[in-house]
Scaffold this motif. Structure first.
Motif, PDB file in Angstrom:
ATOM      1  N   ALA A  29       0.836  -1.199   0.000  1.00  0.00           N
ATOM      2  CA  ALA A  29       0.000   0.000   0.000  1.00  0.00           C
ATOM      3  C   ALA A  29       0.870   1.248   0.000  1.00  0.00           C
ATOM      4  N   ILE A  30       1.924   1.231   0.774  1.00  0.00           N
ATOM      5  CA  ILE A  30       2.992   2.213   0.640  1.00  0.00           C
ATOM      6  C   ILE A  30       4.175   1.380   0.173  1.00  0.00           C
ATOM      7  N   PRO A  31       4.416   1.335  -1.131  1.00  0.00           N
ATOM      8  CA  PRO A  31       5.392   0.405  -1.675  1.00  0.00           C
ATOM      9  C   PRO A  31       6.772   0.615  -1.087  1.00  0.00           C
ATOM     10  N   ALA A  32       7.434  -0.456  -0.809  1.00  0.00           N
ATOM     11  CA  ALA A  32       8.781  -0.413  -0.267  1.00  0.00           C
ATOM     12  C   ALA A  32       9.683  -1.286  -1.117  1.00  0.00           C
ATOM     13  N   GLN A  33      10.943  -0.986  -1.082  1.00  0.00           N
ATOM     14  CA  GLN A  33      11.916  -1.771  -1.817  1.00  0.00           C
ATOM     15  C   GLN A  33      12.271  -2.995  -0.996  1.00  0.00           C
ATOM     16  N   GLY A  85       8.748   9.592  -1.776  1.00  0.00           N
ATOM     17  CA  GLY A  85       9.374   8.811  -0.724  1.00  0.00           C
ATOM     18  C   GLY A  85       9.848   7.437  -1.109  1.00  0.00           C
ATOM     19  N   VAL A  86       9.500   6.975  -2.305  1.00  0.00           N
ATOM     20  CA  VAL A  86       9.815   5.603  -2.681  1.00  0.00           C
ATOM     21  C   VAL A  86      10.568   5.626  -3.997  1.00  0.00           C
ATOM     22  N   SER A  92       6.291   0.376  -6.830  1.00  0.00           N
ATOM     23  CA  SER A  92       5.831   1.761  -6.931  1.00  0.00           C
ATOM     24  C   SER A  92       5.240   2.060  -8.305  1.00  0.00           C
ATOM     25  N   SER A  93       5.787   1.470  -9.355  1.00  0.00           N
ATOM     26  CA  SER A  93       5.211   1.718 -10.675  1.00  0.00           C
ATOM     27  C   SER A  93       3.812   1.107 -10.793  1.00  0.00           C
ATOM     28  N   THR A  94       3.605  -0.055 -10.180  1.00  0.00           N
ATOM     29  CA  THR A  94       2.270  -0.654 -10.164  1.00  0.00           C
ATOM     30  C   THR A  94       1.312   0.211  -9.355  1.00  0.00           C
ATOM     31  N   ALA A  95       1.780   0.729  -8.222  1.00  0.00           N
ATOM     32  CA  ALA A  95       0.934   1.582  -7.384  1.00  0.00           C
ATOM     33  C   ALA A  95       0.527   2.847  -8.119  1.00  0.00           C
ATOM     34  N   ILE A  96       1.492   3.499  -8.758  1.00  0.00           N
ATOM     35  CA  ILE A  96       1.201   4.747  -9.457  1.00  0.00           C
ATOM     36  C   ILE A  96       0.243   4.511 -10.617  1.00  0.00           C
ATOM     37  N   MET A 130       9.810   3.608 -15.209  1.00  0.00           N
ATOM     38  CA  MET A 130       8.748   2.623 -15.077  1.00  0.00           C
ATOM     39  C   MET A 130       8.718   1.679 -16.266  1.00  0.00           C
ATOM     40  N   ARG A 131       9.033   2.176 -17.445  1.00  0.00           N
ATOM     41  CA  ARG A 131       8.998   1.336 -18.653  1.00  0.00           C
ATOM     42  C   ARG A 131       9.973   0.171 -18.566  1.00  0.00           C
ATOM     43  N   SER A 132      11.052   0.347 -17.833  1.00  0.00           N
ATOM     44  CA  SER A 132      12.028  -0.735 -17.714  1.00  0.00           C
ATOM     45  C   SER A 132      11.502  -1.908 -16.885  1.00  0.00           C
ATOM     46  N   PHE A 133      10.455  -1.688 -16.093  1.00  0.00           N
ATOM     47  CA  PHE A 133       9.901  -2.758 -15.253  1.00  0.00           C
ATOM     48  C   PHE A 133       8.771  -3.508 -15.929  1.00  0.00           C
ATOM     49  N   HIS A 134       8.160  -2.955 -16.957  1.00  0.00           N
ATOM     50  CA  HIS A 134       6.998  -3.596 -17.586  1.00  0.00           C
ATOM     51  C   HIS A 134       7.333  -4.141 -18.946  1.00  0.00           C
TER      52      HIS A 134
END
Length: 134
Positions: A29-33, A85-86, A92-96, A130-134
Motif C-alpha cells: 500500500a505504501i510500496p517499499a523496496q 518517498g519511494v 511503486s510503478s504498479t501503485a502509481i 517505469m517502462r524498464s519494469f513492464h
C-alpha cells in the motif's frame, strides 16, 4: 471496510491499529523496496496488490459519500508520498499506474493545473524508469 465508506465514520485514535493491520496485510500500500526478493517475485506480488491500489483510487474519487474521509486531498497526499518517498520500482510503478487509472480524472477535476504539472513531471522523470519494469 464498511467504516471507510460510512459517512458517519469519524477518525479516532483507535484507527492506528487498523492502519497497521492493513499495512501488514497489504504491504505494498505504501510500496517499499524489498531487497530479499527477486524481480519475478516482486512482479507477482505487485500484480496481486494491484486491486488494492485501484480500490483506494475509487475511494478517493467517490463524491457520492458526503464527508468522504479519503477525498481528493488524501489521494494527492498518497500520490506525493509514493512519488517522493519511494524509489521507482516494480511495486511503486504498479501503485502509481493502478491508482492513476482510477483516480486520475477525479484528481484532475480537483487540482487541474497542479495535476497537469504533476503528469508532466511523471512523464519526464518517472515514466522512463517505469517502462524498464513492464
Amino acid at each position: 471496510m464498511a467504516s471507510l465508506t460510512n459517512p458517519s465514520h469519524r477518525r479516532s485514535a483507535s484507527s492506528a491499529p487498523q492502519l497497521a493491520l492493513a499495512h501488514e496485510k497489504a504491504s505494498l500500500a505504501i510500496p517499499a523496496q524489498r531487497k530479499d526478493a527477486d524481480e519475478a517475485e516482486l512482479k507477482a506480488v505487485a500484480s496481486s496488490q494491484k486491486g488494492f491500489f485501484m480500490l483506494y483510487g475509487a475511494l478517493v474519487q467517490a463524491h457520492v459519500v458526503p464527508d468522504n474521509p479519503h477525498g481528493a486531498g488524501f489521494g494527492w497526499l498518497y500520490l506525493a508520498r509514493v512519488l517522493n518517498g519511494v524509489p521507482v520500482s516494480v511495486a511503486s510503478s504498479t501503485a502509481i499506474e493502478s491508482f492513476l487509472r482510477i483516480a486520475g480524472y477525479g484528481l484532475y477535476c480537483s487540482f487541474r493545473r497542479q495535476f497537469e504539472k504533476l503528469m508532466q513531471c511523471i512523464s519526464a522523470e518517472v515514466l522512463p524508469k517505469m517502462r524498464s519494469f513492464h
